[in-house]
Write an enzyme that holds these catalytic residues in place. Sequence first.
Site: not given
Length: 129
Positions: A14-16
Amino acid sequence: MVHEFPVRVYYEDTDMGGIVYYANYLRYIERARSDWVRTLGVDQNAMREGDGVVFVVRRVEADYLKPAKFDDALLVRTVVKAVTGVRLIMGQEVLRGADLLFRAEVTVVCIRADGAPARLPANIRRRIH
């Protein structure tokens, strides 16, 4: 023939924003293609050593439709759309239950060790049809 490959979304995917980073969908569909080739009984190491060729992705056209999130259980569905003497075109989808999240059309070709294009080995073409 439809091949299905399960994927679980891990935190590292996942990203931020807490959603799957876009490039990871390409990893998911690559794993599914590798698993599909294995289920056909094709040993890619033997193909490289015996036939002197390897699969490479020539083209990807991708659509990102909905986000996947941490801990989602996904399914990658792969279907063969076309096979010629030199290319294999596959449709791939990533689903979460009935929701279509991502789809791609992937063109795969074979190359020799020197990078020159090569025909798909006949035994592989036969297994795909």
